[in-house]
Design a protein around this motif. Structure first.
Motif, PDB file in Angstrom:
ATOM      1  N   LYS C  37      26.041  -6.270  24.372  1.00  0.00           N
ATOM      2  CA  LYS C  37      26.907  -6.170  23.191  1.00  0.00           C
ATOM      3  C   LYS C  37      26.034  -5.808  22.006  1.00  0.00           C
ATOM      4  O   LYS C  37      24.970  -6.394  21.820  1.00  0.00           O
ATOM      5  CB  LYS C  37      27.585  -7.513  22.908  1.00  0.00           C
ATOM      6  N   LYS C  38      26.498  -4.878  21.185  1.00  0.00           N
ATOM      7  CA  LYS C  38      25.699  -4.473  20.032  1.00  0.00           C
ATOM      8  C   LYS C  38      26.427  -4.751  18.721  1.00  0.00           C
ATOM      9  O   LYS C  38      27.596  -5.090  18.706  1.00  0.00           O
ATOM     10  CB  LYS C  38      25.356  -2.984  20.137  1.00  0.00           C
ATOM     11  N   ASP C  39      25.689  -4.605  17.622  1.00  0.00           N
ATOM     12  CA  ASP C  39      26.255  -4.729  16.277  1.00  0.00           C
ATOM     13  C   ASP C  39      26.949  -6.075  16.080  1.00  0.00           C
ATOM     14  O   ASP C  39      28.080  -6.148  15.626  1.00  0.00           O
ATOM     15  CB  ASP C  39      27.237  -3.572  16.028  1.00  0.00           C
ATOM     16  N   LEU C  40      26.259  -7.146  16.439  1.00  0.00           N
ATOM     17  CA  LEU C  40      26.867  -8.472  16.426  1.00  0.00           C
ATOM     18  C   LEU C  40      26.620  -9.236  15.148  1.00  0.00           C
ATOM     19  O   LEU C  40      27.467  -9.984  14.685  1.00  0.00           O
ATOM     20  CB  LEU C  40      26.291  -9.290  17.585  1.00  0.00           C
ATOM     21  N   GLU C  45      19.631  -5.679  10.494  1.00  0.00           N
ATOM     22  CA  GLU C  45      19.786  -4.218  10.422  1.00  0.00           C
ATOM     23  C   GLU C  45      20.337  -3.673  11.737  1.00  0.00           C
ATOM     24  O   GLU C  45      21.016  -2.646  11.778  1.00  0.00           O
ATOM     25  CB  GLU C  45      18.437  -3.571  10.082  1.00  0.00           C
ATOM     26  N   GLY C  46      20.011  -4.368  12.833  1.00  0.00           N
ATOM     27  CA  GLY C  46      20.552  -4.014  14.137  1.00  0.00           C
ATOM     28  C   GLY C  46      20.512  -5.248  15.013  1.00  0.00           C
ATOM     29  O   GLY C  46      19.697  -6.137  14.791  1.00  0.00           O
ATOM     30  N   SER C  47      21.406  -5.326  16.009  1.00  0.00           N
ATOM     31  CA  SER C  47      21.395  -6.518  16.842  1.00  0.00           C
ATOM     32  C   SER C  47      22.005  -6.223  18.197  1.00  0.00           C
ATOM     33  O   SER C  47      22.735  -5.239  18.370  1.00  0.00           O
ATOM     34  CB  SER C  47      22.149  -7.666  16.159  1.00  0.00           C
ATOM     35  N   ALA C  48      21.668  -7.076  19.155  1.00  0.00           N
ATOM     36  CA  ALA C  48      22.255  -6.944  20.483  1.00  0.00           C
ATOM     37  C   ALA C  48      22.199  -8.294  21.173  1.00  0.00           C
ATOM     38  O   ALA C  48      21.328  -9.120  20.886  1.00  0.00           O
ATOM     39  CB  ALA C  48      21.508  -5.900  21.301  1.00  0.00           C
ATOM     40  N   LEU C  49      23.141  -8.491  22.068  1.00  0.00           N
ATOM     41  CA  LEU C  49      23.157  -9.694  22.899  1.00  0.00           C
ATOM     42  C   LEU C  49      23.285  -9.207  24.333  1.00  0.00           C
ATOM     43  O   LEU C  49      24.249  -8.535  24.680  1.00  0.00           O
ATOM     44  CB  LEU C  49      24.356 -10.581  22.519  1.00  0.00           C
ATOM     45  N   SER C 157      18.269  -2.083  22.807  1.00  0.00           N
ATOM     46  CA  SER C 157      19.666  -1.942  22.370  1.00  0.00           C
ATOM     47  C   SER C 157      19.797  -2.226  20.875  1.00  0.00           C
ATOM     48  O   SER C 157      20.520  -1.528  20.155  1.00  0.00           O
ATOM     49  CB  SER C 157      20.561  -2.911  23.142  1.00  0.00           C
ATOM     50  N   ALA C 158      19.098  -3.256  20.402  1.00  0.00           N
ATOM     51  CA  ALA C 158      19.175  -3.594  18.973  1.00  0.00           C
ATOM     52  C   ALA C 158      18.534  -2.497  18.134  1.00  0.00           C
ATOM     53  O   ALA C 158      19.020  -2.176  17.039  1.00  0.00           O
ATOM     54  CB  ALA C 158      18.485  -4.937  18.719  1.00  0.00           C
ATOM     55  N   ARG C 256      18.797   2.335  32.651  1.00  0.00           N
ATOM     56  CA  ARG C 256      18.834   3.085  31.390  1.00  0.00           C
ATOM     57  C   ARG C 256      20.238   3.613  31.102  1.00  0.00           C
ATOM     58  O   ARG C 256      20.617   3.790  29.947  1.00  0.00           O
ATOM     59  CB  ARG C 256      17.807   4.217  31.433  1.00  0.00           C
ATOM     60  N   LYS C 257      21.019   3.833  32.145  1.00  0.00           N
ATOM     61  CA  LYS C 257      22.391   4.325  31.950  1.00  0.00           C
ATOM     62  C   LYS C 257      23.278   3.332  31.209  1.00  0.00           C
ATOM     63  O   LYS C 257      24.332   3.698  30.682  1.00  0.00           O
ATOM     64  CB  LYS C 257      23.018   4.654  33.312  1.00  0.00           C
ATOM     65  N   LEU C 258      22.871   2.072  31.210  1.00  0.00           N
ATOM     66  CA  LEU C 258      23.690   1.046  30.545  1.00  0.00           C
ATOM     67  C   LEU C 258      23.551   1.063  29.027  1.00  0.00           C
ATOM     68  O   LEU C 258      24.340   0.445  28.314  1.00  0.00           O
ATOM     69  CB  LEU C 258      23.307  -0.346  31.050  1.00  0.00           C
ATOM     70  N   LEU C 259      22.519   1.741  28.522  1.00  0.00           N
ATOM     71  CA  LEU C 259      22.249   1.688  27.072  1.00  0.00           C
ATOM     72  C   LEU C 259      23.350   2.400  26.278  1.00  0.00           C
ATOM     73  O   LEU C 259      23.839   3.429  26.700  1.00  0.00           O
ATOM     74  CB  LEU C 259      20.886   2.307  26.755  1.00  0.00           C
TER      75      LEU C 259
END
Lengths: 259, 237, 259, 237, 237, 259
Positions: C37-40, C45-49, C157-158, C256-259
């Motif tokens: 999950k991104k933009d959390l 400035e950027g984030s991911a879980l 991702s972040a 890498r396809k998951l990014l």
């Protein structure tokens, strides 16, 4: 060592010392063999490794450009640290310096500082703005007693060995050298252990473990006293203090010849 | 970390005159400290390193002890004057990581089950550094452990390989490490040739990696021979 | 786990793995389900879980203006930290980062740094004076094994999610954004556990607790190797190292396809 | 540490009007704190110091305890506002060293064998400092220990001597300490006249040292008289 | 802390369109972590918080354990990226105080006598902060404790009220907190309506305080309803 | 105190309090004797020593020139610290401030700050560049209960005592003074202990050891509330909170007369 065995050992060493003898056959005014090696670590501006019997102390001099203290704007700065790392003894532990390491560094530092050993005015680049900060790092490698004297010897040897980096445009050029450090005195520390009524120079480890009190006397080239430190829980009589100083002043003259 | 414009080869030779597969000069000596149970001094190129081993001994703090085996602890430390820019005393993040991987490199050959509830403490002090201190430290540490009589099923020998100006080379010195393309430190148990330490950073194709890996492995075996001589020399006298 | 029960469990997991099976039914080359999950977190400035099975890792990117390193005056600076806080596992403790957290941060950092993932030249504002300092903070929320791969995935991702603050008169305006971070490669880490003669990807917690040794391989878009780290007290044969690298290079392409 | 051009004598007298062998005014009071087992407050010239003693009590952490005797621990601490430039809270290197030598100065007179496995904790807080805080702290600490009823074979009394503008003088105050030539803090067990603390820095010839040593010794004995009065006063009421 | 010239009301409404007595949107979910014995995730306006509970479990270090009851420990922590200016990792003075008052807010409802010599550990991680994180953290922590099955005689619910531009209002968001006149965070045990946390700073007349206190109390009860739903939802599935 | 004895003592104190009595004979709204000494430590810009029964708290004010916070460029800065050193109580330990010392400093600080006690605009030398940093250091000497009220009294007394150093050429001249600190309000803290159904002001040590909950109310000259702090694991009813505030507001008026 605990309890009975420690007491027996202490009594034995004390009896020996009071007869003027020592476990390793030395007399009360004899140092263990001393070896001084210089110019060992090329990454340091100066370095020395001193062996005092099995005690081994490595010292490196590092110099960096920095600001002077505001009350001494035209003088370089000396900073002395000591690490008693776990390599050197089963009783030393990792971590920030504990009181014994702090005391060692401060007593060595006072001997150098108060003797005026370094002409710190010559370490000024721009008054009030830029001076040399001289770091003296004492690295104990093998602890077999009497770190005070071994460390002072190693520090003064490393200072005598040090070559100053060149300065260009306010920056230190570590690859090039512009001469030796301005060393104008060579303080020598002599340390005595008191056990019972005996007082012996250069205690080795087994003596340090049982001594009543310790006295360190640092003297200048001229034979004047520039630093002293009594240590451990025992006491000296006034007469013992004065006699020991006389012995220390004489002994320092011998040691100074080794530099 | 890479910089352009720095030449790492002169007339087809490396800056210090070595061939691609040539180690720097190495000297080792064991039994150099009195207080430690075992010790070793090592000069490897411009690196100067001392290692000590204490143990097996009681574990402090007690809660770290293990009921059925000895634990191995390693402390890698750099003297403040061992690098051109004075290092602040005490461990930094790099030292903590090197201590961890060094411990993991050494412990597999220790017969830990022989001394339950004890610790084998290994201390590595870098007195002068010039690339490759972790391999040198592991090599010295293994000697110190052997000198201390720690029961081990094999020695540990360590050496790195890397890539400089696109060429795979063994045992990089300072400038090569600073301006090189990749670094692969390795440690092995030399009799079984098993890998007990492997780290890598930089850039390798699969093919380059294999070449560097084999070169580092060969370097480890060369180091092993020198280690054996150092240990033999102790018993010669 | 102590003594006999741990041994029995280890033997059981090892036997399974050597038959190509795992406790949770996966094959040796299967990852657990991955969710990104991104933009959390709007304060970052950027984030991911990232979830990797039950393992959960949150990463935030913070950017502040600061000075470049003197030997890289025209490049921004990357700083990676990891906290293994006591929330995430009964075995984690409060306090400054311990070696496992330091190793995690440094291995993840090397993967990003050595792949050239961030075009740090584009983070320079004024050469030699002002650049972006990029803080990557790895915050582990639930530790169920394989933090290396989860953290690298969350970090990249972040970074891909991050929007750069505007700069006006040498100051960062965090309320306004001036485009994405210059991300030019997407390093992927793949971690393998060895137990007995078996080597399996993405070890979950119970496997990590009994494994002999661990190998992490980080590869670039092109399939080149940019970072590796062997861990724990066991050993790999040369053949195992080379085979595992081949598996890791292939597996990274899938991830890498998951990014 | 020395500076030129600062005058330390005016009309043959020291800056505060004292003779060379004259102590600053000293006031002492014991039993000033409720919670501590013993305590003392001391004003010595411009120094203001409070000391407390707790014990003999259980040792924490336990591993520090000794099977056959009590241990003595000392913490010398300066309040942030005790010096003109605010001091950061917590001990610095100077405080650590003073704590160590203070402990060593005090422990020789404690009958430690009477209370095995216990600790005598001594805490010294400097509230206002003006040269000579270590001597003042030791003096206050000895009173606090006596007030706590710690069994001691003697008191400990402390005083310094030094050299200012080439002249040996007792008990230097701030400016004399900053711009003087040498400093020799001493502590003695006053009945036996044995030296339990001695430090020195600066520059003394052998002859000057002896003169200063005797002057500091005399100062310690003067301090002892004031200590005795303070203890007597407690039992007067 | 106050600044002039910042408008906190637009057309009679608060900056985010709320009425004076209106809470921000709140979402709660329990059981969000595998390893923890209990956990909860909470979004409260722009706050994002996760809480975990472990226990009752053995106490380390052992000397903290109490013979006749469980102890409760709380660690409130902010992620470095949870605030606009990156926060250095590790607790600061504010975090230490919040941890302390949070522990005191939670422990009164725990049946600590049921589990002597154990600890209930509560960890609160703020992932995104926007005023009111202590109330949000307490609320999440109480859910995590309930999720862990810690025996409690009541839940704990928390909410703040304050004063903005002279008007009493509930649950202030970022700008209101920065530029407001007073802040009153409250926590209660909602069944008995007893106050287990109360802090205040700013400026209240006695009358304003009572108004704010009642508003915060009402907010706590609203929060309690959402907590109950989150717990029910867990058992619905 | 452990177990049975502690319980008996608690029951006894509670019974007493519920009858409106206290161990030391005071009524529920009586403070112990208060003594305030000022101008004690010449090295501080201002100082005070407050006794509250046997509780003794020394406070020193130090002022140094420094930079303002960027969001308050024309205001001086207040920094409050508290040390609960081992001198003051057998239960206090050496080391960095623990949560009780941090809470004490922060509650006292909020009272002073939020009352607007110091007119910090008058501490600005050059807007955005140089202001006075005021350090309030709370040094507890004897801990016999109710540190909150003793510390607030000592802090405000020390502030009233403080003389500002002169400023010349952007430097502080500590030897010369240029008038008092601009103190415009005198916040007073009153602390109540709840035990059972009783609530009593100024708890001494034995009451603090057994209380259920604590409530501190700090009020301004005008009788407005500027800071509150509930402490310990127990709870207050809404009615108790409101009643206690009324008592605190009245009591503060009495205490303020002592300044």
């Amino acid at each position: 060592m605990l309890g009975v065995i420690a007491d027996i050992k202490k009594d034995y060493i004390k009896k020996l010392l009071e007869e003027g003898k020592r476990l390793d056959g030395r007399g009360l005014d004899d140092y263990r063999p001393i070896e001084i090696k210089k110019d060992l670590y090329a990454t340091a501006e100066g370095s020395a490794l001193v062996s005092l019997g099995s005690t081994q102390v490595a010292v490196g001099v590092k110099m960096i450009l920095g600001e002077p203290y505001s009350d001494m704007p035209n003088r370089g700065v000396l900073t002395t640290s000591a690490e008693l790392g776990p390599l050197a003894s089963p009783t030393f532990e990792s971590g920030p310096p504990r009181p014994p390491a702090i005391e060692l560094a401060r007593v060595v530092d006072r001997g150098i500082r108060e003797s005026g050993s370094i002409d710190t005015e010559k370490l000024c680049i721009v008054e009030g703005e830029q001076v040399w900060i001289v770091f003296l790092d004492i690295h104990v490698l093998d602890y077999d007693g009497n770190l005070f004297d071994a460390s002072t010897l190693a520090c003064i040897s490393a200072l005598l060995d040090a070559k100053m980096p060149k300065v260009e445009d306010g920056k230190a050029i570590y690859g090039e050298r512009s001469g030796s450090l301005p060393i104008v005195d060579t303080p020598i520390s002599t340390t005595y252990a008191k056990l019972g009524s005996a007082i012996a120079v250069d205690p080795h480890l087994e003596e340090e473990q049982v001594l009543d009190a310790r006295l360190t006397i640092t003297t200048t080239k001229k034979g004047e006293i520039c630093a002293m430190q009594k240590g451990e829980g025992g006491a000296f009589t006034a007469e013992e203090v004065l006699n020991t100083i006389d012995r220390g002043i004489e002994k320092a003259k011998e040691l100074r010849k080794l530099l | 970390m890479k910089k352009d414009g720095v030449k790492l080869f002169v007339d087809g030779k490396r800056l210090d005159g070595r061939e691609l597969d040539e180690l720097r000069p190495i000297k080792m000596e064991v039994g150099v400290l009195k207080r430690a149970d075992g010790s070793a001094y090592l000069e490897w190129g411009e690196n100067k390193i001392i290692a000590a081993c204490y143990g097996p001994r009681e574990v402090h703090p007690r809660h770290m002890e293990e009921a059925d085996k000895a634990i191995v602890r390693v402390r890698y430390n750099m003297a403040p004057f061992s690098v051109p820019d004075r290092k602040r005393p005490g461990p930094d993040r790099r030292s903590h990581e090197i201590s961890k991987v060094t411990k993991e490199a050494l412990e597999s050959v220790v017969l830990t089950h022989l001394y339950p509830k004890t610790v084998v403490d290994v201390f590595i002090e870098v007195l002068q550094a010039n690339a490759g201190t972790r391999c040198a430290g592991i090599t010295a540490a293994a000697l110190a452990m052997a000198d201390a009589g720690i029961p081990m099923r094999d020695l540990i020998s360590s050496c790195a390989a890397g890539k400089i100006e696109g060429k795979v080379a063994v045992d990089m010195m300072g400038a090569e490490d600073n301006f090189g393309d990749a670094d692969l430190p390795l440690a092995i148990s030399p009799q079984k040739k098993e890998v007990t330490l492997l780290q890598m950073d930089g850039n390798f194709t699969r093919k380059e990696f294999e070449e560097a890996f084999n070169m580092a492995m060969k370097g480890c075996l060369d180091v092993y021979e020198i280690q054996k001589q150092a240990l033999l020399k102790k018993y010669e006298v």
